[in-house]
Design a protein around this motif. Structure first.
Motif, PDB file in Angstrom:
ATOM      1  N   SER A 160       4.214  43.765  50.003  1.00  0.00           N
ATOM      2  CA  SER A 160       5.293  43.764  50.987  1.00  0.00           C
ATOM      3  C   SER A 160       4.790  43.841  52.422  1.00  0.00           C
ATOM      4  CB  SER A 160       6.251  44.914  50.680  1.00  0.00           C
ATOM      5  OG  SER A 160       6.846  44.680  49.412  1.00  0.00           O
ATOM      6  N   PRO A 161       5.369  43.002  53.297  1.00  0.00           N
ATOM      7  CA  PRO A 161       4.996  42.983  54.708  1.00  0.00           C
ATOM      8  C   PRO A 161       5.703  44.084  55.493  1.00  0.00           C
ATOM      9  CG  PRO A 161       6.658  41.310  54.281  1.00  0.00           C
ATOM     10  CD  PRO A 161       6.351  41.964  52.952  1.00  0.00           C
ATOM     11  N   ASN A 162       4.971  44.694  56.398  1.00  0.00           N
ATOM     12  CA  ASN A 162       5.539  45.687  57.306  1.00  0.00           C
ATOM     13  C   ASN A 162       5.221  45.158  58.703  1.00  0.00           C
ATOM     14  OD1 ASN A 162       6.767  48.023  58.120  1.00  0.00           O
ATOM     15  ND2 ASN A 162       5.210  49.413  57.299  1.00  0.00           N
ATOM     16  N   ILE A 163       6.269  44.795  59.456  1.00  0.00           N
ATOM     17  CA  ILE A 163       6.081  44.049  60.711  1.00  0.00           C
ATOM     18  C   ILE A 163       6.346  44.963  61.901  1.00  0.00           C
ATOM     19  CG2 ILE A 163       6.918  42.084  62.070  1.00  0.00           C
ATOM     20  CD1 ILE A 163       7.956  40.898  59.375  1.00  0.00           C
ATOM     21  N   VAL A 164       5.333  45.123  62.757  1.00  0.00           N
ATOM     22  CA  VAL A 164       5.496  45.992  63.932  1.00  0.00           C
ATOM     23  C   VAL A 164       5.498  45.127  65.195  1.00  0.00           C
ATOM     24  CG1 VAL A 164       4.532  47.907  65.249  1.00  0.00           C
ATOM     25  CG2 VAL A 164       4.332  47.892  62.747  1.00  0.00           C
ATOM     26  N   PHE A 165       6.643  45.120  65.891  1.00  0.00           N
ATOM     27  CA  PHE A 165       6.713  44.401  67.160  1.00  0.00           C
ATOM     28  C   PHE A 165       6.208  45.307  68.286  1.00  0.00           C
ATOM     29  CE2 PHE A 165       9.653  41.908  64.587  1.00  0.00           C
ATOM     30  CZ  PHE A 165       9.231  40.623  64.906  1.00  0.00           C
ATOM     31  N   ALA A 166       5.720  44.658  69.354  1.00  0.00           N
ATOM     32  CA  ALA A 166       5.117  45.407  70.466  1.00  0.00           C
ATOM     33  C   ALA A 166       6.143  46.288  71.172  1.00  0.00           C
ATOM     34  CB  ALA A 166       4.481  44.429  71.460  1.00  0.00           C
ATOM     35  N   ASP A 167       7.447  45.949  71.035  1.00  0.00           N
ATOM     36  CA  ASP A 167       8.478  46.743  71.717  1.00  0.00           C
ATOM     37  C   ASP A 167       8.973  47.920  70.862  1.00  0.00           C
ATOM     38  OD1 ASP A 167       9.969  45.578  69.752  1.00  0.00           O
ATOM     39  OD2 ASP A 167      11.254  44.404  71.073  1.00  0.00           O
ATOM     40  N   SER A 168       8.278  48.224  69.769  1.00  0.00           N
ATOM     41  CA  SER A 168       8.755  49.336  68.927  1.00  0.00           C
ATOM     42  C   SER A 168       8.218  50.667  69.444  1.00  0.00           C
ATOM     43  CB  SER A 168       8.306  49.122  67.478  1.00  0.00           C
ATOM     44  OG  SER A 168       6.905  49.167  67.398  1.00  0.00           O
ATOM     45  N   ASP A 169       8.764  51.746  68.939  1.00  0.00           N
ATOM     46  CA  ASP A 169       8.216  53.083  69.183  1.00  0.00           C
ATOM     47  C   ASP A 169       6.920  53.155  68.370  1.00  0.00           C
ATOM     48  OD1 ASP A 169       7.498  55.727  68.794  1.00  0.00           O
ATOM     49  OD2 ASP A 169       9.568  56.455  68.670  1.00  0.00           O
ATOM     50  N   LEU A 170       5.789  53.019  69.041  1.00  0.00           N
ATOM     51  CA  LEU A 170       4.527  52.825  68.311  1.00  0.00           C
ATOM     52  C   LEU A 170       4.112  54.065  67.520  1.00  0.00           C
ATOM     53  CD1 LEU A 170       2.294  50.615  70.653  1.00  0.00           C
ATOM     54  CD2 LEU A 170       3.745  49.916  68.739  1.00  0.00           C
ATOM     55  N   ASP A 171       4.491  55.250  67.991  1.00  0.00           N
ATOM     56  CA  ASP A 171       4.172  56.449  67.206  1.00  0.00           C
ATOM     57  C   ASP A 171       4.932  56.434  65.881  1.00  0.00           C
ATOM     58  OD1 ASP A 171       2.276  57.806  68.844  1.00  0.00           O
ATOM     59  OD2 ASP A 171       3.911  58.208  70.254  1.00  0.00           O
TER      60      ASP A 171
ATOM     61  N   THR B 290      -4.460  44.646  57.708  1.00  0.00           N
ATOM     62  CA  THR B 290      -3.756  44.495  58.980  1.00  0.00           C
ATOM     63  C   THR B 290      -4.039  43.120  59.571  1.00  0.00           C
ATOM     64  OG1 THR B 290      -5.577  45.437  60.225  1.00  0.00           O
ATOM     65  CG2 THR B 290      -3.914  46.970  59.440  1.00  0.00           C
ATOM     66  N   ILE B 291      -2.974  42.502  60.085  1.00  0.00           N
ATOM     67  CA  ILE B 291      -3.059  41.117  60.560  1.00  0.00           C
ATOM     68  C   ILE B 291      -2.255  41.009  61.866  1.00  0.00           C
ATOM     69  CG2 ILE B 291      -2.433  38.712  59.998  1.00  0.00           C
ATOM     70  CD1 ILE B 291      -2.649  39.558  57.000  1.00  0.00           C
ATOM     71  N   PRO B 292      -2.865  40.499  62.936  1.00  0.00           N
ATOM     72  CA  PRO B 292      -2.100  40.331  64.183  1.00  0.00           C
ATOM     73  C   PRO B 292      -1.195  39.092  64.141  1.00  0.00           C
ATOM     74  CG  PRO B 292      -4.450  39.872  64.524  1.00  0.00           C
ATOM     75  CD  PRO B 292      -4.273  40.134  63.071  1.00  0.00           C
ATOM     76  N   PHE B 293      -0.128  39.107  64.964  1.00  0.00           N
ATOM     77  CA  PHE B 293       0.725  37.912  65.068  1.00  0.00           C
ATOM     78  C   PHE B 293       1.245  37.795  66.494  1.00  0.00           C
ATOM     79  CE2 PHE B 293       4.977  39.686  65.543  1.00  0.00           C
ATOM     80  CZ  PHE B 293       4.879  40.958  64.984  1.00  0.00           C
ATOM     81  N   ASP B 294       1.796  36.613  66.799  1.00  0.00           N
ATOM     82  CA  ASP B 294       2.412  36.368  68.104  1.00  0.00           C
ATOM     83  C   ASP B 294       3.854  35.933  67.900  1.00  0.00           C
ATOM     84  OD1 ASP B 294       0.058  36.629  69.959  1.00  0.00           O
ATOM     85  OD2 ASP B 294      -0.728  35.075  68.609  1.00  0.00           O
ATOM     86  N   GLY B 295       4.791  36.796  68.201  1.00  0.00           N
ATOM     87  CA  GLY B 295       6.214  36.429  68.208  1.00  0.00           C
ATOM     88  C   GLY B 295       6.876  36.467  66.838  1.00  0.00           C
ATOM     89  N   PRO B 296       8.219  36.549  66.837  1.00  0.00           N
ATOM     90  CA  PRO B 296       8.970  36.711  65.588  1.00  0.00           C
ATOM     91  C   PRO B 296       8.835  35.544  64.610  1.00  0.00           C
ATOM     92  CG  PRO B 296      10.451  36.744  67.514  1.00  0.00           C
ATOM     93  CD  PRO B 296       9.062  36.663  68.041  1.00  0.00           C
ATOM     94  N   GLU B 297       8.732  34.291  65.131  1.00  0.00           N
ATOM     95  CA  GLU B 297       8.639  33.163  64.177  1.00  0.00           C
ATOM     96  C   GLU B 297       7.377  33.273  63.343  1.00  0.00           C
ATOM     97  OE1 GLU B 297       9.337  32.135  67.563  1.00  0.00           O
ATOM     98  OE2 GLU B 297      11.464  32.302  67.017  1.00  0.00           O
ATOM     99  N   GLU B 298       6.261  33.583  64.026  1.00  0.00           N
ATOM    100  CA  GLU B 298       5.011  33.696  63.268  1.00  0.00           C
ATOM    101  C   GLU B 298       5.076  34.886  62.307  1.00  0.00           C
ATOM    102  OE1 GLU B 298       1.242  34.382  65.290  1.00  0.00           O
ATOM    103  OE2 GLU B 298       0.161  33.584  63.553  1.00  0.00           O
TER     104      GLU B 298
END
Ligand code: NAP
Ligand code: MG
Length: 492
Positions: A268-279, A404-412
């Motif tokens: 299962s993927p767990n997706i963290v956007f840069a605008d989230s509460d990172l803690d 862990t895998i980096p991504f750019d933007g919601p579409e990716e």
């Protein structure tokens, strides 16, 4: 003294090395048994009876005669009361059940006592409430003077086959709705962790659930499970386990057009956007993979982090991971126990090696852990430098290993998350509420958690898309899998 400490200090009440059939302990054919082990100490706990195909016949006979006898005569309201009483009785013995689950599985007593057992009780009570509320309909028809109505009837004898990671909980997800709908059950628990299922069946008799309504036949997967799937006297199989075994069951069940629900593997993927509460996201990513030793079908085992937040999130996550030390599952403060078996730990370590050979880097962990020189412990592991196409990002590992895998933007993010044969669950972390819902809608997953991970509720359906299975457990939806609908036309 905390509840977990109390549980750990009890003497476990172990079931005899017998099968539970027709409301009593009976010897397996030829009195065959196998040893169940405590994975944290590598010591034997006790012997467990090992059923044969002939024992499955006996269990099915008992289940069928209860179905057509005492259980059919029990009103829906009375069924509900009996299931509720079972929940009460389990609550009284919660410390003992938690202890036995921890000894057999290696999970921390904290989890057995405060998560697994309360969730079993809650599931029983949730379906106890449904028992007398499962209704048919009256339907308007095109012809005059004709009445049409539907009846909801039990499917019949349900064969439940369950895995070792949440032994009693995943059994309850099947037994509770099956009994609420008026079915009887033959249950084959996982060989590694059969003890609490046997204890629950005995408890069901103590509270007045009639003999034969719930039968338990531990034994070999293909021998006992295979006999159940092929059995003409079983009407439905409810299976939780690996996709590989699930595919075999689906093929075998097809011969008798047996009803089937399958809860299978995941990545299962767990997706963290840069605008989230990172803690919060770092904590959620950590719990998403390390809760339950990562031996969780819906574990958030692929962590996608938006590039702008990648390094900061990883730093927080790795610091947290390095504070998590495996320890004695009986200690109330332990949060990472022993993997369930030597085979399982070896398999998890082999996956890590494969990842390393593919070019992934081990940011932390990656090795077995030494806890007083015994047991199948492992350091919690985070891998970086991973590409979503690598085996380590595609194959279910079922252990405390995060890629862990980096991504750019919601579409990716969505494209990467959906690039998997599985579709069990997913997580989304963002403060942008619109983006959260748009991404949730696009994910191919049976469950999506927004700004949380690994939450379950008896009232909320759970199950998979794609190769994570079909059918839904929990919630009102599960009732559909434990009932047949009969349409009755009444002429003039
Ligand atoms: P497994 O090997 O598939 O075993 C599951 C159950 O099936 C056990 O009781 C096993 O018996 C039995 N079994 C094995 N071979 C069989 C056969 N040929 N016919 C019928 N039954 C057979 O899975 P596991 O290793 O116990 O559990 C881990 C897997 O379960 C993971 O893939 C995980 O993702 C999945 N899982 C899914 C969910 C979900 O809700 N989707 C929840 C938890 C786990 P033995 O124990 O005797 O081998
Ligand atoms: Mg065991």
């Amino acid at each position: 003294m905390s509840g977990a400490t109390e549980a750990a200090e009890l003497q476990p009440q172990l079931p005899p090395a017998k099968l539970w059939i027709g409301g009593e302990w009976v010897e397996s054919e030829g009195n065959r048994t196998f040893t169940t082990e405590n994975p944290a100490t590598e010591e034997a706990i006790c012997e467990v009876a090992s059923a044969s195909a002939a024992d499955v016949d006996r269990a099915v006979e008992a289940a069928r005669s209860a179905l057509e006898g005492d259980w059919r005569k029990t009103s829906a309201r009375e069924r509900g009361k009996l299931i509720w009483r079972l929940a009460d009785a389990l609550e009284e013995r919660i410390q003992d059940f938690a202890l036995v689950e921890t000894l057999d599985n290696g999970k921390p007593i904290f989890e057995s006592r405060y998560v697994d057992m309360p969730s079993v009780i809650d599931c029983l009570r949730y379906y106890a409430g449904w028992a007398d509320k499962i209704t048919g309909e009256t339907l308007p028809l095109s012809g005059p003077m004709v009445l049409n109505y539907t009846l909801r009837e039990p499917v019949g004898v349900v064969g439940a086959i369950t895995p070792w990671n949440f032994p009693l909980l995943l059994a309850a997800w099947k037994i509770a709705p099956a009994l609420a709908c008026g079915n009887t059950v033959v249950h084959k628990p996982a060989s590694l962790t059969a003890l609490t299922a046997l204890k629950l069946a005995e408890l069901a008799s103590e509270v007045g659930i009639p003999p034969g309504v719930l039968n338990v036949v531990p034994g070999g997967g293909s021998e006992v499970g295979g006999a159940m799937v092929a059995h003409e006297g079983i009407n439905k199989i409810a299976f939780t386990g690996s996709t590989e075994v699930g595919v075999g069951i689906a093929k075998l069940a097809a011969d008798s057009v047996k009803r089937l629900s399958l809860e299978l593997g995941g990545k299962s993927p767990n997706i963290v956007f840069a605008d989230s509460d990172l803690d919060a996201a770092a904590k959620g990513a950590f719990n998403g993979i390390f809760y339950g030793k990562g031996e969780v079908c819906a574990a958030g085992s692929r962590l996608f982090v938006e590039r702008a937040a990648h390094d900061e999130l990883l730093e927080k996550l790795i610091a947290r991971t390095e504070r998590l030390q495996p320890g004695d599952p009986l200690h109330p403060k332990t949060r990472l126990g022993s993997l369930v078996s030597k085979n399982q730990r070896d398999s998890v370590l082999a996956h890590v090696e494969k990842g390393r050979a593919e070019g992934a880097e081990i940011a932390t962990g990656g090795v077995a852990a030494n806890v007083e020189g015994k047991g199948y412990f492992m350091q919690p592991t985070v891998l970086t430098g991973v590409d979503n196409s690598m085996a380590i990002a595609q194959e279910e590992i079922f252990g405390p290993v995060l890629v862990t895998i980096p991504f750019d933007g919601p579409e990716e993010a969505v494209a990467l998350a959906n690039a998997s044969v599985y579709g069990l669950a997913a997580g989304v972390w963002t403060r942008d509420i619109g983006k959260a819902h748009r991404v949730a809608a696009q994910l191919e997953a049976g469950t999506v958690w927004i700004n949380q991970y690994n939450w379950y509720d008896a009232g909320a359906p759970f199950g998979g898309y794609k190769r994570s299975g079909y059918g839904r457990e929990l919630g009102r939806q599960a009732l559909d899998h434990y009932t047949e609908t009969k349409t009755v036309f009444v002429g003039k």
